[in-house]
Motif scaffolding. Structure first.
Motif, mmCIF file in Angstrom:
data_model
loop_
_atom_site.group_PDB
_atom_site.id
_atom_site.type_symbol
_atom_site.label_atom_id
_atom_site.label_comp_id
_atom_site.label_asym_id
_atom_site.label_seq_id
_atom_site.Cartn_x
_atom_site.Cartn_y
_atom_site.Cartn_z
ATOM 1 N N GLU B 36 0.963 -1.183 -0.005
ATOM 2 C CA GLU B 36 0.039 -0.069 -0.096
ATOM 3 C C GLU B 36 0.748 1.385 0.122
ATOM 4 O O GLU B 36 0.403 2.372 -0.599
ATOM 5 C CB GLU B 36 -0.850 0.126 1.032
ATOM 6 N N HIS B 37 1.738 1.257 0.895
ATOM 7 C CA HIS B 37 2.786 2.460 1.103
ATOM 8 C C HIS B 37 3.521 2.592 -0.423
ATOM 9 O O HIS B 37 3.740 3.701 -0.895
ATOM 10 C CB HIS B 37 3.735 2.168 1.694
ATOM 11 N N GLU B 40 1.307 4.054 -2.943
ATOM 12 C CA GLU B 40 1.089 5.615 -2.734
ATOM 13 C C GLU B 40 2.186 6.151 -3.115
ATOM 14 O O GLU B 40 1.914 7.464 -3.791
ATOM 15 C CB GLU B 40 0.740 5.667 -1.109
ATOM 16 N N VAL B 43 1.986 6.729 -6.947
ATOM 17 C CA VAL B 43 0.867 7.554 -7.548
ATOM 18 C C VAL B 43 1.273 9.032 -7.251
ATOM 19 O O VAL B 43 0.999 10.035 -7.928
ATOM 20 C CB VAL B 43 -0.387 7.391 -6.818
ATOM 21 N N ARG B 44 2.058 9.228 -5.790
ATOM 22 C CA ARG B 44 2.520 10.509 -5.589
ATOM 23 C C ARG B 44 3.583 11.198 -6.605
ATOM 24 O O ARG B 44 3.416 12.376 -6.830
ATOM 25 C CB ARG B 44 2.826 10.748 -4.162
ATOM 26 N N ARG B 47 1.382 11.220 -10.523
ATOM 27 C CA ARG B 47 0.334 12.225 -11.079
ATOM 28 C C ARG B 47 1.208 13.613 -11.138
ATOM 29 O O ARG B 47 0.632 13.924 -12.255
ATOM 30 C CB ARG B 47 -0.546 12.449 -10.103
#
Lengths: 420, 342
Positions: B36-37, B40, B43-44, B47
């Motif tokens: 999950e990390h 994240e 995506v950070r 984007r």
């Protein structure tokens, strides 16, 4: 604690197969996408430099000889240690020693709270410092012998039960600050949940979903207060009770059961309008902008198949759960989601208070939408360029485009972009 | 200021940034993190790059699985493109896309359906045996790619190395029947995280070879070593003091844990290397020479756009937010990544 900003550490023994499944579901629940919610970290496998069978990396604030101090997030001031305790953890001498130390150590720079979870009955043989605590006890354990953790309905039962209990426990930690008469539990005990839940529904459409939700709240939760019109003493002004609770420092939340005639009932619309109106937080020093909070609302869509109703603009981007009679335990899902959202709202308010202010900054604790933003006078008047800081790590391009069409003088910045 | 200029720009249009990020459960979990990390972090990082029209290179396979980020990136790009279409038909141009370099024989598993499904989000760039400089008589027919023959294994490794090299230089692809070939722009900066040091395919661990070709071309290289794996080994080598060569960059040590590598090294003595090709020993020596040079001036050799302290922090941090912050700061300095509202 004033303004608690938690970060959560989930600990489980490497040989506890269910532990990783639960930890990941906890992460998903408390960080529901888009960077919302508190940070969740794991502690299970031995630290990179530890010997085989050694301990995981230390927690921030923990002193361990020969190990560099771990650092947590720069914002957090409350460390919540969620211990998934099973026989493996209890029987492992290193782990026992570690959790005993954690429980007895002096307070680290951030304060530390423990939430022990009993995955089997040996959990109550945990070190003394933990035994005194009230354990979370997820239902559905032990798993059937023929079900691998993470792959079947029994695991889902455990997960759902744990998330419900965890959400309530975190609400108590996060929201158990100010109290109002409405929020007192019968025993008037301190530290009990102070969340005030309202249930808004149109009686004319029948009461099945509302009644199931209401019965669930009374019988299955430890919520401090709950109102629908039956709970207001005769002769009291419902509107005044509602207004005073919405405006209190207390976190209030609303479940709106949207049935066919909900949109046309004046009281329902009034309740909804009150809840979807942001409240300005007091205490922001002059020249540092404004801070606003919005109470969470969960909409239960109780329209019957093929039914039609009018749209309700006040709902904005409030989350919606479709009601279906045949789905068991839906009321639990509705209430637990609402509590989680109340928790996130409190968390984002707390983070928002730590952001540096400026005259042109407006900090909000919700994902902004046109309807709710229009309640903020400086936004509505559109006389100046403003920056709106909102929770998470960024709205989608679609949402930014829509907001920009409504508010060309606003620039939206996520909390994460603001703090990085 | 319009929505497009407030939240999107063409600041780094036509720039390709490689995200070489892979998930190894044990590495991450030992550091208190999970899939999950990592998702994240991805995506950070991705984007804001997409919103400034940069394209992303990611070398994942085309099979959907939880730890393959290809489809995460495709879904992100697709969502951003849909969002952006509100601004008008031309604004789609300002969202970057995925450039998926795919070596032989890996690309054989990419079906027309997959390619068609993601055609607006992704350019699949097939790197053939011919692109790798392997002469026609030595090329293995596609149908024999999986037979495990010495030639097939050797050509597969050669093509993998060639893909890493060509991705850094840009590729010209002839389109049958069209006068102008298509140009796939080169990778201008690379972020590496995780990666295997054992059980890898090819002449070197993927992260090592990717770092090597980036360093040789002086492209900004962000080695996020705090999350374990080959990137941690590489970061450790970069941060070491003195001229010593770490065991991880010594061929015999690499061979010890990798029977497949042993076989390749043997094959390299039997089969000729094409022009530009390098076997393990030569590539590893070249990597160590650059690592050794970087030890004296990390920000300059890695071309991070960060100062010395920040560069060291970037090499070691296991804080997702901080890692993202440092990479974005570096890319702002080196490639002109802008600061947009988001």
């Amino acid at each position: 604690m004033d303004n608690p900003i938690p970060e959560i550490y989930v600990l489980w023994h490497p040989r506890c197969a269910l532990g990783e499944v639960l930890a990941r579901r906890i992460h998903g629940w408390l960080r529901p996408g888009n960077g919302l919610g508190p940070q969740v970290f794991y502690r299970s496998l031995p630290a990179p430099d530890a010997p085989p069978g050694g301990l995981p990396s230390p927690l921030p604030g923990e002193f361990r000889p020969g190990q560099p101090a771990a650092s947590g997030s720069r914002l957090a001031n409350l460390q919540i240690v969620l211990l998934l305790i099973d026989e493996q953890m209890i029987a492992d001498a290193s782990w026992r020693f570690w959790i005993a130390q954690l429980g007895s150590a002096g307070q680290p720079a951030t304060s530390r709270k423990f939430l022990p979870v009993a995955l089997d009955s040996t959990a109550y043989n945990a070190p003394e410092a933990l035994r005194a605590l009230n354990f979370l006890r997820p239902a559905g354990l032990p798993l059937p012998a023929d079900e691998q953790p993470g792959s079947g309905p029994a695991t889902e039962t455990v997960v759902r039960s744990l998330l419900k209990q965890l959400t309530e426990a975190l609400c108590r930690l996060m929201l158990g600050r100010a109290s109002s008469p409405a929020a007192q539990n019968p025993a008037g005990e301190p530290g009990q949940p102070k969340i005030v839940i309202f249930l808004s529904h149109a009686k004319v459409d029948g009461t099945v979903p509302a009644k199931r939700i209401r019965d669930y709240i009374y019988s299955q939760t430890q919520l401090g207060a709950f109102f629908d019109e039956n709970d207001i003493p005769f002769g009291s002004a419902f509107g005044r009770v509602l207004q005073s609770n919405v405006e209190s420092e207390q976190t209030a939340a609303l479940i709106a059961v949207r049935s066919a005639r909900y949109a046309s009932r004046p009281w329902c619309r009034r309740e909804l309008a009150l809840f979807r109106r942001p409240l300005q937080e007091s205490g922001t020093p002059p020249g540092l902008g404004e801070r606003w909070r919005l109470n969470p609302v969960v909409v239960v869509d109780a329209l019957e198949g093929g039914g039609r109703t009018s749209g309700i603009p006040e709902l904005g981007n409030a989350p919606l759960i479709r009601w279906a009679e045949e789905v068991p335990d839906q009321e639990e899902q509705v209430v637990t989601t609402l509590l989680r959202d109340a928790l996130l709202a409190a968390f984002h308010s707390a983070v928002g208070r730590t952001l540096s202010g400026a005259p042109d900054v407006i900090v909000v604790n919700w994902l902004p939408d046109p309807t709710t933003l229009l309640h903020i006078p400086r936004v509505r008047e559109a006389k100046e360029d403003l920056r709106v800081h909102y929770p998470g790590r960024g709205l989608s391009g679609l949402e930014l485009d829509i907001l920009d069409e409504f508010f060309p003088r606003l620039a939206f910045h996520s909390f994460e972009a603001t703090t990085s | 200021m319009t929505s497009s200029s407030k939240y999107r720009s063409r600041m780094i249009a036509n720039t390709v940034i490689d995200l070489s990020i892979s998930y190894q459960r044990e590495n991450l979990l030992a550091r208190g993190l999970g899939l999950e990390h990592l998702r994240e972090l991805l995506v950070r990082l991705a984007r804001p790059l997409l919103r400034q029209a940069a394209s992303l290179a990611y070398g994942g396979r085309w099979k959907e699985s939880e730890d393959n980020f290809t489809f995460d990136l495709l879904r992100l790009i697709s969502a951003e493109q849909e969002d952006n279409s509100l601004g008008g038909p031309d604004t789609n141009l300002s969202i970057g896309r995925l450039v998926s370099h795919c070596p032989w024989p890996e690309y054989l598993e990419v079906t027309p359906r997959i390619e068609a499904q993601w055609i607006n989000c992704c350019r699949i760039v097939r790197v053939t045996q011919q692109d790798a400089g392997i002469g026609a008589p030595d090329q293995v027919p596609d149908g024999e790619a999986g037979n495990g023959s010495d030639r097939a294994v050797f050509n597969s490794a050669l093509t993998l190395s060639a893909m890493r090299r060509l991705a850094m230089d840009g590729m010209t692809i002839d389109l049958p029947g069209l006068a102008s070939p298509e140009f796939v722009p080169p990778i201008m900066a690379r972020v590496v995280l995780g990666g295997k040091t054992t059980g890898f395919h090819g002449f070197l661990p993927g992260i090592f070879e990717e770092a090597l070709v980036a360093l040789e071309r002086r492209r900004p290289l962000y080695v996020l070593g705090g999350f374990g794996g080959a990137a941690e080994v590489l970061a450790g080598a970069l941060l070491a003091r003195g001229p010593d060569r770490p065991q991880a960059l010594v061929l015999d040590a690499l061979r010890a844990g990798n029977p497949g590598l042993d076989r390749l090294i043997g094959l390299a003595t039997r089969f000729a290397l094409p022009a530009g090709g390098r076997a393990s020993a030569e590539a590893l020596d070249a990597l160590f020479a650059l690592v050794d040079k970087a030890r004296g001036n990390l920000p300059a050799v890695l071309n991070t756009g960060l100062d010395e302290i920040e560069t060291r922090e970037m090499l070691t941090t296991c804080d997702v937010s901080r890692a993202v912050q440092l990479v974005r700061k570096g890319l702002t300095a080196t490639l002109g990544l802008g600061a947009l509202a988001e």
